[in-house]
Design a protein around this motif. Structure first.
Motif, PDB file in Angstrom:
ATOM      1  N   GLY A 147       0.809  -1.237   0.055  1.00  0.00           N
ATOM      2  CA  GLY A 147      -0.044  -0.082   0.022  1.00  0.00           C
ATOM      3  C   GLY A 147       0.721   1.292   0.140  1.00  0.00           C
ATOM      4  O   GLY A 147       1.610   1.303  -0.747  1.00  0.00           O
ATOM      5  N   VAL A 148       0.528   2.158   0.898  1.00  0.00           N
ATOM      6  CA  VAL A 148       1.126   3.574   0.915  1.00  0.00           C
ATOM      7  C   VAL A 148       2.583   3.614   0.921  1.00  0.00           C
ATOM      8  O   VAL A 148       3.239   4.105   0.233  1.00  0.00           O
ATOM      9  CB  VAL A 148       0.415   4.376   1.805  1.00  0.00           C
ATOM     10  N   ASP A 149       3.187   2.946   2.053  1.00  0.00           N
ATOM     11  CA  ASP A 149       4.672   2.883   2.337  1.00  0.00           C
ATOM     12  C   ASP A 149       5.524   2.384   1.104  1.00  0.00           C
ATOM     13  O   ASP A 149       6.446   2.995   0.795  1.00  0.00           O
ATOM     14  CB  ASP A 149       5.060   2.110   3.406  1.00  0.00           C
ATOM     15  N   ALA A 150       4.890   1.435   0.211  1.00  0.00           N
ATOM     16  CA  ALA A 150       5.468   0.936  -0.798  1.00  0.00           C
ATOM     17  C   ALA A 150       5.375   1.843  -2.180  1.00  0.00           C
ATOM     18  O   ALA A 150       6.574   1.937  -2.825  1.00  0.00           O
ATOM     19  CB  ALA A 150       4.883  -0.350  -1.473  1.00  0.00           C
ATOM     20  N   ALA A 151       4.207   2.397  -2.054  1.00  0.00           N
ATOM     21  CA  ALA A 151       4.257   3.489  -3.102  1.00  0.00           C
ATOM     22  C   ALA A 151       5.080   4.726  -2.843  1.00  0.00           C
ATOM     23  O   ALA A 151       5.908   5.215  -3.990  1.00  0.00           O
ATOM     24  CB  ALA A 151       2.722   4.217  -3.176  1.00  0.00           C
ATOM     25  N   PRO A 188     -10.862   1.896   1.125  1.00  0.00           N
ATOM     26  CA  PRO A 188      -9.869   0.617   1.480  1.00  0.00           C
ATOM     27  C   PRO A 188     -10.388  -0.648   0.658  1.00  0.00           C
ATOM     28  O   PRO A 188     -11.377  -1.220   0.571  1.00  0.00           O
ATOM     29  CB  PRO A 188     -10.001   0.377   3.031  1.00  0.00           C
ATOM     30  N   ALA A 189      -9.048  -1.151   0.305  1.00  0.00           N
ATOM     31  CA  ALA A 189      -9.113  -2.132  -0.621  1.00  0.00           C
ATOM     32  C   ALA A 189      -8.649  -3.866  -0.299  1.00  0.00           C
ATOM     33  O   ALA A 189      -8.650  -4.666  -1.060  1.00  0.00           O
ATOM     34  CB  ALA A 189      -8.594  -1.939  -2.116  1.00  0.00           C
ATOM     35  N   ILE A 190      -8.117  -3.657   0.856  1.00  0.00           N
ATOM     36  CA  ILE A 190      -7.247  -4.712   1.221  1.00  0.00           C
ATOM     37  C   ILE A 190      -7.823  -5.631   2.456  1.00  0.00           C
ATOM     38  O   ILE A 190      -8.455  -5.008   3.321  1.00  0.00           O
ATOM     39  CB  ILE A 190      -5.803  -4.304   1.696  1.00  0.00           C
ATOM     40  N   PRO A 282      -4.617  -3.660  -7.478  1.00  0.00           N
ATOM     41  CA  PRO A 282      -3.297  -3.670  -7.131  1.00  0.00           C
ATOM     42  C   PRO A 282      -2.868  -2.653  -6.383  1.00  0.00           C
ATOM     43  O   PRO A 282      -3.314  -1.611  -6.422  1.00  0.00           O
ATOM     44  CB  PRO A 282      -2.836  -3.542  -8.802  1.00  0.00           C
ATOM     45  N   GLN A 283      -2.212  -3.097  -5.632  1.00  0.00           N
ATOM     46  CA  GLN A 283      -1.334  -2.253  -4.523  1.00  0.00           C
ATOM     47  C   GLN A 283       0.203  -2.361  -4.655  1.00  0.00           C
ATOM     48  O   GLN A 283       0.896  -3.494  -4.936  1.00  0.00           O
ATOM     49  CB  GLN A 283      -1.699  -3.055  -2.964  1.00  0.00           C
ATOM     50  N   ALA A 284       0.789  -1.169  -4.499  1.00  0.00           N
ATOM     51  CA  ALA A 284       2.214  -1.300  -4.377  1.00  0.00           C
ATOM     52  C   ALA A 284       2.711  -2.130  -3.343  1.00  0.00           C
ATOM     53  O   ALA A 284       2.226  -2.359  -2.225  1.00  0.00           O
ATOM     54  CB  ALA A 284       2.589   0.355  -3.949  1.00  0.00           C
ATOM     55  N   ASP A 290      12.767  -2.177  -1.160  1.00  0.00           N
ATOM     56  CA  ASP A 290      12.997  -2.521  -2.477  1.00  0.00           C
ATOM     57  C   ASP A 290      11.554  -2.316  -3.232  1.00  0.00           C
ATOM     58  O   ASP A 290      10.848  -3.443  -2.832  1.00  0.00           O
ATOM     59  CB  ASP A 290      13.793  -3.540  -2.568  1.00  0.00           C
ATOM     60  N   TYR A 291      11.168  -1.598  -3.919  1.00  0.00           N
ATOM     61  CA  TYR A 291       9.949  -1.542  -4.554  1.00  0.00           C
ATOM     62  C   TYR A 291       9.658  -2.762  -5.524  1.00  0.00           C
ATOM     63  O   TYR A 291      10.721  -2.791  -6.576  1.00  0.00           O
ATOM     64  CB  TYR A 291       9.495  -0.359  -5.327  1.00  0.00           C
ATOM     65  N   LEU A 292       8.703  -3.567  -5.464  1.00  0.00           N
ATOM     66  CA  LEU A 292       8.682  -4.899  -6.581  1.00  0.00           C
ATOM     67  C   LEU A 292       7.670  -4.666  -7.250  1.00  0.00           C
ATOM     68  O   LEU A 292       7.130  -5.936  -7.926  1.00  0.00           O
ATOM     69  CB  LEU A 292       8.712  -6.057  -5.621  1.00  0.00           C
ATOM     70  N   GLY A 293       6.949  -3.662  -7.502  1.00  0.00           N
ATOM     71  CA  GLY A 293       5.608  -3.505  -8.556  1.00  0.00           C
ATOM     72  C   GLY A 293       4.446  -3.619  -7.822  1.00  0.00           C
ATOM     73  O   GLY A 293       4.231  -3.428  -6.319  1.00  0.00           O
ATOM     74  N   GLU A 294       3.518  -3.867  -8.414  1.00  0.00           N
ATOM     75  CA  GLU A 294       1.952  -4.042  -7.830  1.00  0.00           C
ATOM     76  C   GLU A 294       1.528  -5.363  -7.781  1.00  0.00           C
ATOM     77  O   GLU A 294       1.944  -6.284  -8.703  1.00  0.00           O
ATOM     78  CB  GLU A 294       1.064  -3.127  -8.684  1.00  0.00           C
ATOM     79  N   ARG A 295       0.893  -5.671  -6.699  1.00  0.00           N
ATOM     80  CA  ARG A 295       0.023  -7.093  -6.425  1.00  0.00           C
ATOM     81  C   ARG A 295      -1.060  -6.863  -5.951  1.00  0.00           C
ATOM     82  O   ARG A 295      -1.603  -6.020  -5.391  1.00  0.00           O
ATOM     83  CB  ARG A 295       1.040  -7.811  -5.244  1.00  0.00           C
ATOM     84  N   GLU A 296      -1.887  -8.203  -6.255  1.00  0.00           N
ATOM     85  CA  GLU A 296      -3.366  -8.146  -5.741  1.00  0.00           C
ATOM     86  C   GLU A 296      -3.271  -9.192  -4.707  1.00  0.00           C
ATOM     87  O   GLU A 296      -4.340  -9.438  -3.904  1.00  0.00           O
ATOM     88  CB  GLU A 296      -4.189  -8.654  -6.841  1.00  0.00           C
ATOM     89  N   LYS A 297      -2.094  -9.960  -4.367  1.00  0.00           N
ATOM     90  CA  LYS A 297      -2.202 -11.048  -3.432  1.00  0.00           C
ATOM     91  C   LYS A 297      -0.871 -11.387  -2.944  1.00  0.00           C
ATOM     92  O   LYS A 297       0.009 -11.441  -3.999  1.00  0.00           O
ATOM     93  CB  LYS A 297      -3.001 -12.603  -3.827  1.00  0.00           C
ATOM     94  N   VAL A 298      -0.592 -11.481  -1.856  1.00  0.00           N
ATOM     95  CA  VAL A 298       0.914 -11.772  -1.281  1.00  0.00           C
ATOM     96  C   VAL A 298       0.687 -12.775   0.094  1.00  0.00           C
ATOM     97  O   VAL A 298      -0.225 -12.480   0.903  1.00  0.00           O
ATOM     98  CB  VAL A 298       1.563 -10.925  -0.924  1.00  0.00           C
TER      99      VAL A 298
END
Length: 311
Positions: A147-151, A188-190, A282-284, A290-298
């Motif tokens: 989310g925000v911190d990754a963005a 909120p989406a998570i 998708p969330q950052a 280290d930024y790794l792109g956007e994901r919808e599931k981890v």
């Protein structure tokens, strides 16, 4: 293993470091040449039966090395030896701009003092075994964000590619810009799922820690999950909403002398073995800064007693 772009060292200081280490160990120096190269070098070292891997670089270099070690197939050790005992030990000389992992281990911020402490630990045979986190198939040492911190990290990385220097002021400006301009704060989406527990839904952003602090602003510790530990499972802090007043209050609590983030919009989980994050959009996503792109599931899991470190 040396990152030649380490921000707080020069070629001369790296030569001094190499000579100091060679006074204690049989040392072979390898320079990283591209992103991901440290992972390959570390995996090869583990499979060749090397006893110790030393990194000179920042948290990104450490993360790559850890992933190389943890995905290696080391030679068979003594009967009953654990995986951590069969893998090389890791020594981290701080050479990046923040060095969260090294400082979380109690190493000094500057590389000369950090090198002295590592040399002393080698002479005394001093080490500890720490747990790691894993997000899907990638390991992390101290934190992850969804989310925000990754963005924010993505914004900082883009600024650095344009020639900006990584400073607390850059992070602050990037955080403000992301919060007000880059976040859908009203929806909120998570959701967070744990085995055997009701799902936590409608979460706005999530910080996962494997140790404390989460990061540093200069010498100042930032502590969303102050009880997080290398010796326990993962700690989670989630914000249910990103309203200005409640978010400001929570972030201020991160910096308190005795941090204890709390409030109606705060979800905290301590010593968690596994959980999965789902997002409707998708969330950052970041690991160890280290930024790794956007994901919808981890899917996150704690990996106890995974690696020996010199400190």
């Amino acid at each position: 293993m040396v990152n030649p772009k380490a921000t707080t060292t020069s070629e001369r200081s790296r030569d001094v470091l190499v000579r100091a280490l060679r006074s204690e160990v049989d040392l072979s120096v390898r320079y990283t040449r591209r992103r991901g190269h440290a992972t390959t070098l570390a995996r090869e070292a583990a499979q060749e039966g090397v006893d110790l891997v030393v990194t000179l670089g920042g948290d990104g270099t450490v993360n790559e090395v850890v992933n190389g070690l943890m995905t290696a197939t080391p030679p068979a050790g003594a009967a009953g030896a654990t995986v951590a005992e069969r893998l090389p030990a890791l020594a981290t000389v701080p050479g990046g701009s923040t060095n969260v992992f090294a400082r979380a281990l109690g190493l000094p911020r500057e590389w000369p003092e950090g090198t002295s402490m590592i040399l002393e630990a080698l002479r005394l045979g001093r080490h500890r075994t720490i747990g790691l986190g894993r997000a899907d198939d990638r390991y992390f040492t101290f934190c992850a964000g969804f989310g925000v911190d990754a963005a924010v990290i993505h914004r900082v990385e883009e600024a650095r590619r344009r020639g900006r220097v990584s400073t607390p002021a850059l992070y602050f400006r990037s955080t403000v810009a992301q919060y007000f301009l880059g976040s859908d704060r009203r929806h909120p989406a998570i959701s967070l799922d744990r085995p055997g527990e009701p799902a936590e839904e409608e979460l706005a952003t999530i910080i996962v820690q494997n140790t404390a602090p989460w990061t540093y602003l200069g010498d100042r510790e930032v502590n969303p999950n102050p009880e997080a530990s290398f010796d326990l499972g993962l700690d989670v802090l989630a914000l249910r909403q990103l309203r200005v007043a409640s978010t400001t209050r929570t972030v201020t609590q991160f910096f308190a002398r005795q941090p204890d983030p709390h409030g109606r919009q705060v979800l905290r989980l301590h010593d968690v073995a596994e959980f999965t994050l789902f997002a409707r959009r998708p969330q950052a996503f970041q690991l160890d800064g280290d930024y790794l792109g956007e994901r919808e599931k981890v899917r996150f899991t704690s990996v106890p007693a995974a690696l020996r470190v010199i400190c």
